[in-house]
Write a protein that holds these residues in place. Structure first.
Motif, mmCIF file in Angstrom:
data_model
loop_
_atom_site.group_PDB
_atom_site.id
_atom_site.type_symbol
_atom_site.label_atom_id
_atom_site.label_comp_id
_atom_site.label_asym_id
_atom_site.label_seq_id
_atom_site.Cartn_x
_atom_site.Cartn_y
_atom_site.Cartn_z
ATOM 1 N N VAL A 172 8.360 75.246 80.752
ATOM 2 C CA VAL A 172 8.849 74.383 81.827
ATOM 3 C C VAL A 172 8.846 72.895 81.462
ATOM 4 N N VAL A 173 7.827 72.384 80.793
ATOM 5 C CA VAL A 173 7.779 70.952 80.483
ATOM 6 C C VAL A 173 8.903 70.571 79.528
ATOM 7 N N ALA A 174 8.999 71.277 78.409
ATOM 8 C CA ALA A 174 10.036 70.959 77.417
ATOM 9 C C ALA A 174 11.429 71.144 78.019
ATOM 10 N N LYS A 175 11.618 72.211 78.767
ATOM 11 C CA LYS A 175 12.932 72.482 79.358
ATOM 12 C C LYS A 175 13.335 71.393 80.328
ATOM 13 N N PHE A 176 12.409 70.952 81.171
ATOM 14 C CA PHE A 176 12.729 69.926 82.161
ATOM 15 C C PHE A 176 13.020 68.578 81.504
ATOM 16 N N ILE A 177 12.274 68.226 80.472
ATOM 17 C CA ILE A 177 12.548 66.949 79.784
ATOM 18 C C ILE A 177 13.936 66.999 79.146
ATOM 19 N N GLY A 211 21.075 64.971 81.689
ATOM 20 C CA GLY A 211 21.688 64.772 82.989
ATOM 21 C C GLY A 211 21.915 66.047 83.763
ATOM 22 N N GLU A 212 21.177 67.094 83.421
ATOM 23 C CA GLU A 212 21.340 68.385 84.089
ATOM 24 C C GLU A 212 20.304 68.544 85.204
ATOM 25 N N ILE A 213 20.589 69.468 86.113
ATOM 26 C CA ILE A 213 19.701 69.725 87.255
ATOM 27 C C ILE A 213 18.444 70.462 86.783
ATOM 28 N N LEU A 214 17.295 70.053 87.316
ATOM 29 C CA LEU A 214 16.049 70.759 87.046
ATOM 30 C C LEU A 214 15.892 71.854 88.095
ATOM 31 N N GLU A 215 15.871 73.104 87.641
ATOM 32 C CA GLU A 215 15.735 74.230 88.567
ATOM 33 C C GLU A 215 14.289 74.715 88.580
ATOM 34 N N ILE A 216 13.674 74.640 89.753
ATOM 35 C CA ILE A 216 12.325 75.158 89.941
ATOM 36 C C ILE A 216 12.443 76.556 90.528
ATOM 37 N N TYR A 217 11.814 77.529 89.872
ATOM 38 C CA TYR A 217 11.836 78.891 90.403
ATOM 39 C C TYR A 217 10.979 78.956 91.659
ATOM 40 N N GLY A 218 11.550 79.450 92.741
ATOM 41 C CA GLY A 218 10.816 79.540 93.996
ATOM 42 C C GLY A 218 10.604 78.169 94.609
ATOM 43 N N ASP A 219 9.497 78.019 95.365
ATOM 44 C CA ASP A 219 9.285 76.773 96.101
ATOM 45 C C ASP A 219 8.465 75.736 95.326
ATOM 46 N N GLY A 220 8.069 76.079 94.083
ATOM 47 C CA GLY A 220 7.333 75.116 93.269
ATOM 48 C C GLY A 220 5.838 75.095 93.511
ATOM 49 N N THR A 221 5.344 76.003 94.351
ATOM 50 C CA THR A 221 3.898 76.025 94.619
ATOM 51 C C THR A 221 3.148 76.917 93.628
ATOM 52 N N GLN A 222 3.889 77.614 92.733
ATOM 53 C CA GLN A 222 3.204 78.391 91.702
ATOM 54 C C GLN A 222 2.443 77.424 90.787
ATOM 55 N N THR A 223 1.269 77.839 90.372
ATOM 56 C CA THR A 223 0.398 76.946 89.610
ATOM 57 C C THR A 223 0.247 77.406 88.166
ATOM 58 N N ARG A 224 0.033 76.407 87.295
ATOM 59 C CA ARG A 224 -0.174 76.661 85.875
ATOM 60 C C ARG A 224 -1.274 75.733 85.376
ATOM 61 N N ASP A 225 -1.734 76.017 84.169
ATOM 62 C CA ASP A 225 -2.759 75.207 83.517
ATOM 63 C C ASP A 225 -2.127 74.634 82.253
ATOM 64 N N THR A 228 0.383 72.649 90.433
ATOM 65 C CA THR A 228 1.621 73.309 90.834
ATOM 66 C C THR A 228 2.768 72.766 89.985
ATOM 67 N N VAL A 229 3.807 73.567 89.867
ATOM 68 C CA VAL A 229 4.993 73.114 89.131
ATOM 69 C C VAL A 229 5.566 71.867 89.795
ATOM 70 N N LYS A 230 5.542 71.831 91.134
ATOM 71 C CA LYS A 230 6.043 70.649 91.842
ATOM 72 C C LYS A 230 5.204 69.414 91.514
ATOM 73 N N GLU A 231 3.877 69.556 91.448
ATOM 74 C CA GLU A 231 3.016 68.429 91.087
ATOM 75 C C GLU A 231 3.304 67.950 89.665
ATOM 76 N N ASP A 234 6.649 86.812 87.270
ATOM 77 C CA ASP A 234 5.860 85.584 87.289
ATOM 78 C C ASP A 234 4.653 85.743 88.214
ATOM 79 N N VAL A 235 3.541 85.131 87.847
ATOM 80 C CA VAL A 235 2.387 85.119 88.745
ATOM 81 C C VAL A 235 2.390 83.813 89.522
ATOM 82 N N MET A 236 1.841 83.830 90.715
ATOM 83 C CA MET A 236 1.875 82.640 91.569
ATOM 84 C C MET A 236 0.805 81.619 91.211
ATOM 85 N N ARG A 237 -0.397 82.095 90.888
ATOM 86 C CA ARG A 237 -1.475 81.150 90.582
ATOM 87 C C ARG A 237 -2.064 81.471 89.206
ATOM 88 N N ASN A 238 -2.270 80.427 88.419
ATOM 89 C CA ASN A 238 -2.765 80.637 87.069
ATOM 90 C C ASN A 238 -3.460 79.370 86.574
#
Length: 323
Positions: free
Chosen positions: A198-203, A209-223, A257-260, A288-292
């Motif tokens: 997600v980090v490399a793809k979004f950068i 100049g492309e749209i950043l697509e967040i899967y779901g509502d962005g509340t899924q968490t990662r470390d 969260t992905v949104k954060e 995908d898992v929601m919390r991680n």
């Protein structure tokens, strides 16, 4: 973390993001002999040449050696492991999405490939085997993930990494190969141009100049763990005695969260002149898992390892590299 004596390292997938980062660190430290096994499906010769001088022939000089080959081929793995002190097994099919699209390819790369490399370690008397695993074997559970949780993988990717961990345990218990499985968090940082996490793809998308697509509502968490911190963990796994057969969570012990993450990412992108970044939400990704996030206390206590980069600093460094 310096390694006291020169070692002969075989790094599978060594032309990739983590592999080249490790090689760069070892070259800067000096004295080590480096051999790379890579099929060049992701990383390239050019990527490897950015961090070391290498040859593809048998040479007696100090250059690293690149073997272009596939971990699914038993004989190739045996040949690559001859005379090595340590194998860092990074080559793998990565990511939940590709494993859902083609679970057979995921299994062949991650299960058969890992088995072949363990066999190569066994038959060539390679002392230590460091396996790149993931939090995915734990599956959908109440985080933080820790090493004693019963595994319940959600995706084929999680299942294939769990199989790799199982074989590592068996090869230590049965054959005495000192296997260490490191469950990496979401790794990001300089050198990740080929990654589709997600980090490399979004950068990359923001710069294009492309749209950043967040899967779901962005509340899924990662470390999210910065690459330099991860490399220090790999080296700690090599230098720490008496840890054969162990598993370690290698992450930051912070839930984001992905949104954060996106909220932290956008201001330094704007500061770098990348403005008008558009975000939209898509469907939740299958598997995908929601919390991680991970409890890293075992790595802290046994490997004497902790992270040095917070997400804000790490993202700024990563953006500068991409720019």
């Amino acid at each position: 973390m310096a390694i006291n004596k020169p070692l002969k390292w075989l790094i599978t997938g060594g032309c990739g993001f983590i592999g080249t980062s490790l090689i760069k660190n070892l070259v800067e430290e000096g004295r080590h002999h480096i051999r790379v096994l890579d099929n060049l499906t992701v990383g390239t010769r050019d990527d490897l040449s950015c961090v070391c001088d290498f040859t593809e022939t048998n040479s007696t000089d100090d250059k690293a050696k690149l073997i272009v080959g596939d971990i699914k081929d038993y004989a190739t793995c045996q040949n690559a492991a001859k005379g090595m002190d340590v194998i860092v097994h990074l080559a793998a099919n990565t990511g939940v999405g590709p494993s859902v699209e083609d679970p057979e390819a995921d299994m062949k790369n991650n299960v058969i490939g890992t088995f072949n490399m363990l066999e190569a370690a066994r038959h060539n008397n390679v002392k230590r085997f460091i396996f790149a695993s993931s939090g995915a074997p734990a599956g959908e559970c109440e985080p933080p993930i820790h090493e004693e949780l019963p595994p319940h993988p959600v995706s084929p990717y999680g299942a294939s990494k769990l199989a790799g961990e199982g074989y590592c345990s068996a090869y230590y218990k049965t054959f005495g190969v000192e296997t260490i499985a490191l469950r990496f968090g979401n790794v990001y940082g300089p050198g990740s141009g080929h990654k589709n996490s997600v980090v490399a793809k979004f950068i990359k998308k923001a710069m294009a100049g492309e749209i950043l697509e967040i899967y779901g509502d962005g509340t899924q968490t990662r470390d999210f763990i910065y690459i330099d911190d991860l490399i220090h963990a790999i080296k700690a796994a090599q230098t720490t005695p008496g840890i054969g057969g162990e598993i370690f969570q290698i992450a930051t012990n912070k839930e984001t969260t992905v949104k954060e993450m996106v909220d932290i990412l956008i201001p330094p992108l704007n500061k770098a002149g990348i403005a008008d970044i558009q975000i939209e939400h898509g469907e939740k990704q299958v598997g995908d898992v929601m919390r991680n996030f991970s409890d890293t206390s075992k790595a802290r206590d046994i490997l004497n390892w902790t992270t040095r980069y917070d997400l804000s600093r790490g993202l700024q460094e990563t953006i500068q590299w991409f720019i």
